[in-house]
Design a protein around this motif. Sequence first.
Motif: not given
Length: 362
Positions: A244-251, A257-259, A266-271
């Motif tokens: 699995x690839x894990x990419x970190x960011x902030x909503x 989710x943006x770096x 990712x779009x529409x994270x629900x967070x």
Amino acid sequence: MTSTEITASPIALRGLAKHYGATRALDDVSLDIPAGSFTAILGPSGSGKTTLLNALGGFTTLDAGAIEVSGVDMAGVEPSKRGFGYVFQQYALFPHMTIAENIAFPLVSRKVDRAQIKERVTRMLEMVELSHVADRDASQLSGGQQQRIALARALVYEPAVILLDEPLAALDRRLRESLRAELRQVHDRVGSTFILVTHDQEEAMSMADRIVVMRNGKVEQVGTPAEVYDTPVSEFVATFLGDCNLMRGTVDSAGGLVTEDGLLIARATGLPGGTDGVAAIRPEGLRLVRAEPEAAESVVKATVESQQFMGREVLIACSSPVGRLLARVPRSRINAHAEEETRPGCVVQLGWTVDSVHVIES
């Protein structure tokens, strides 16, 4: 044997605890196992999965908690009185007995009528397709045949629950794959509640309809194979169940989710905005991008570190600004020219669809 011959049992585990000194083998484990399900308990060494199975079977005394089978509390009930079938990794067949005598043993010990014993043993031998070796000693059989006899012995007295402790671990890969299908077919045919303990993710995913992932004596996630693979609840589950690839960011304020560099993962994270998150993307979710990205797709440049041939696919490992990435690319998408482009040291573009990325709060 038809599924109507066995009444499968639901199992309820409530607050199970087992300590070995300072080690918490089971730490407040609560779980419902539906009647007739094929449940795989999966986890690394030390996760508590074997302790949980032994507690179910009555081989381990709990420090706290309760186990109920069809509403009956199992506290103080000896293993032989629980009515469970057991299939162990080493099979535990009696070498001085014939195959037929091994299968008949649970019925003989229960003083079942001789005519009924013969009928049930014959039926079990037919089910596991070993009627032709009924009179041989167990020691004369191959590992795969012994595994099937152990399963027949566990099923012959029609238990409502079958416990399987890594029953395929001692077999070679080809035989394991064959017997996975057999075990699943037997489950579907007899209708018992099967509970399998394994550390093999592929084994669990291919046989079970429910996966219980354990870690450090706790249940990390419960779900169907598709649910735990596609929507892991934690980084541990994401990385334990395959690559699995894990990419970190902030909503951001738009919910994406943006770096730090502004790349939309990712779009529409629900967070809520400002939340740190981790995008979990399986290797098959990445593709080689040679032209313009597709709609709703993000792209990152990556340097190829290695390339592994895997039959119909090629697994490409890359370093990138968002971390190390694995891409599983169909060989049909890689022609002779492209193979040169994906050798170690080459720079490629990897893309993914931002609308389908699963995000875990970190």
